[in-house]
Design a protein around this motif. Structure first.
Motif, PDB file in Angstrom:
ATOM      1  N   MET A 164       0.807  -1.144  -0.090  1.00 43.72           N
ATOM      2  CA  MET A 164       0.092   0.086   0.062  1.00 43.72           C
ATOM      3  C   MET A 164       0.757   1.350  -0.079  1.00 43.72           C
ATOM      4  O   MET A 164       0.596   2.143  -0.787  1.00 43.72           O
ATOM      5  N   ARG A 165       2.098   1.145   0.713  1.00 43.20           N
ATOM      6  CA  ARG A 165       2.918   2.448   0.637  1.00 43.20           C
ATOM      7  C   ARG A 165       3.629   2.250  -0.459  1.00 43.20           C
ATOM      8  O   ARG A 165       4.494   3.374  -0.863  1.00 43.20           O
ATOM      9  N   GLY A 166       3.684   1.557  -1.404  1.00 48.32           N
ATOM     10  CA  GLY A 166       4.665   1.630  -2.616  1.00 48.32           C
ATOM     11  C   GLY A 166       5.774   0.741  -2.756  1.00 48.32           C
ATOM     12  O   GLY A 166       6.684   0.905  -3.379  1.00 48.32           O
ATOM     13  N   GLY A 167       5.773  -0.179  -1.544  1.00 48.91           N
ATOM     14  CA  GLY A 167       6.849  -1.065  -1.707  1.00 48.91           C
ATOM     15  C   GLY A 167       7.893  -0.871  -0.339  1.00 48.91           C
ATOM     16  O   GLY A 167       7.467  -0.344   0.488  1.00 48.91           O
ATOM     17  N   THR A 168       8.888  -2.016  -0.313  1.00 47.47           N
ATOM     18  CA  THR A 168       9.906  -1.871   0.720  1.00 47.47           C
ATOM     19  C   THR A 168      10.734  -0.462   0.540  1.00 47.47           C
ATOM     20  O   THR A 168      10.890   0.030  -0.379  1.00 47.47           O
ATOM     21  N   ARG A 169      11.567  -0.304   1.748  1.00 50.60           N
ATOM     22  CA  ARG A 169      12.224   0.764   1.902  1.00 50.60           C
ATOM     23  C   ARG A 169      13.270   0.992   0.559  1.00 50.60           C
ATOM     24  O   ARG A 169      13.676   1.995  -0.019  1.00 50.60           O
ATOM     25  N   GLY A 170      13.862  -0.309   0.254  1.00 51.15           N
ATOM     26  CA  GLY A 170      14.880  -0.048  -0.612  1.00 51.15           C
ATOM     27  C   GLY A 170      14.148   0.079  -2.081  1.00 51.15           C
ATOM     28  O   GLY A 170      14.890   0.392  -2.989  1.00 51.15           O
ATOM     29  N   ASN A 171      12.771   0.014  -1.969  1.00 45.02           N
ATOM     30  CA  ASN A 171      12.343   0.351  -3.307  1.00 45.02           C
ATOM     31  C   ASN A 171      11.590   1.791  -3.529  1.00 45.02           C
ATOM     32  O   ASN A 171      11.304   2.094  -4.632  1.00 45.02           O
ATOM     33  N   ARG A 172      11.653   2.465  -2.539  1.00 42.49           N
ATOM     34  CA  ARG A 172      11.254   3.675  -2.442  1.00 42.49           C
ATOM     35  C   ARG A 172      11.866   4.720  -3.514  1.00 42.49           C
ATOM     36  O   ARG A 172      13.151   4.534  -3.433  1.00 42.49           O
ATOM     37  N   GLY A 173      11.433   5.643  -4.075  1.00 39.50           N
ATOM     38  CA  GLY A 173      11.972   6.490  -5.056  1.00 39.50           C
ATOM     39  C   GLY A 173      12.664   7.847  -4.208  1.00 39.50           C
ATOM     40  O   GLY A 173      13.687   8.109  -4.848  1.00 39.50           O
ATOM     41  N   GLY A 174      12.161   8.171  -3.004  1.00 40.52           N
ATOM     42  CA  GLY A 174      12.801   9.373  -2.417  1.00 40.52           C
ATOM     43  C   GLY A 174      13.119   9.419  -0.987  1.00 40.52           C
ATOM     44  O   GLY A 174      12.992   8.175  -0.597  1.00 40.52           O
ATOM     45  N   PHE A 175      13.322  10.669  -0.473  1.00 39.64           N
ATOM     46  CA  PHE A 175      13.550  10.379   0.994  1.00 39.64           C
ATOM     47  C   PHE A 175      12.488  11.189   1.798  1.00 39.64           C
ATOM     48  O   PHE A 175      11.539  11.746   1.186  1.00 39.64           O
ATOM     49  N   SER A 176      12.207  10.750   3.019  1.00 40.55           N
ATOM     50  CA  SER A 176      11.044  11.118   3.611  1.00 40.55           C
ATOM     51  C   SER A 176      11.432  12.679   4.174  1.00 40.55           C
ATOM     52  O   SER A 176      12.493  13.149   4.058  1.00 40.55           O
ATOM     53  N   LEU A 177      10.387  13.177   4.446  1.00 35.35           N
ATOM     54  CA  LEU A 177      10.514  14.848   4.875  1.00 35.35           C
ATOM     55  C   LEU A 177      11.420  15.030   6.136  1.00 35.35           C
ATOM     56  O   LEU A 177      12.137  15.888   6.042  1.00 35.35           O
ATOM     57  N   LEU A 178      11.390  13.671   6.921  1.00 38.84           N
ATOM     58  CA  LEU A 178      12.053  14.086   8.141  1.00 38.84           C
ATOM     59  C   LEU A 178      13.265  13.659   7.863  1.00 38.84           C
ATOM     60  O   LEU A 178      14.427  14.410   8.472  1.00 38.84           O
TER      61      LEU A 178
END
Length: 189
Positions: free
Chosen positions: A16-30
């Motif tokens: 639902m979030r778009g994948g595992t941490r290794g698959n995300r496309g960017g950085f979080s705001l934090l």
């Protein structure tokens, strides 16, 4: 093989979030905020040091000018058995006296004749006060410095540029010619 496939399997919440941490496309705001904060802290530490290095470099240039002129004055004394009445343009690189600590201020010299004075009474230059001081009574040549806001800091810069200890160099006077008697105030001949 079920065990290997299980290692790469995603949970429903990861899908639902778009994948595992290794698959995300960017950085979080934090994460971005932390990086920006670290860069700001490093900048706050480095910026004053860069300014101090530039000021020390200017002070070293002026100190070298003072040493060079003092040597020329002493050479002249050795040949003539008297201190020069005025400074000579030929003594300076490009034929002109420079003071890098005063941007946009012409490098003028206050010339006095008082063998007892080794340092000017006014150590702050600019704003109508000549930025160099020459005593033809004893051959002392000094550079005045810009005010540093606090008298102790201004005096420390003056000693850095001209040499001398606290016992030899004391007192700060502000703008104006103060107690010294100006006999001649052209820059150089």
């Amino acid at each position: 093989m079920a065990g290997i496939d299980g290692m790469f399997a995603r949970t429903d919440s990861e899908r639902m979030r778009g994948g595992t941490r290794g698959n995300r496309g960017g950085f979080s705001l934090l994460e971005l905020a932390i990086v920006v904060a670290i860069i700001a802290i490093i900048g706050a530490i480095v910026a004053p040091r860069v300014g101090a290095v530039a000021e020390r470099s200017q002070a070293a240039q002026v100190a070298e000018t003072v040493r060079m002129v003092q040597l020329k004055v002493e050479e002249e004394y050795q040949f003539e058995q008297a201190y020069p009445v005025a400074l000579q343009r030929a003594w300076f690189a490009g034929g002109d006296l420079q003071h890098s600590m005063f941007a946009g201020v012409s490098a003028t010299v206050e010339v006095i004749n008082d063998a007892a004075l080794l340092h000017p009474l006014i150590k702050v230059g600019g704003s109508g006060v000549p930025v160099f001081w020459y005593n033809r009574g004893n051959g002392a040549f000094r550079a005045r410095v810009p005010s540093q806001g606090k008298p102790a800091e201004t005096l420390a810069l003056y000693r850095l540029v001209n040499g001398g200890t606290k016992a030899q160099v004391s007192g700060i006077k502000g703008a104006g010619l103060g107690d010294s008697q100006v006999e001649q105030a052209p820059d150089v001949e």
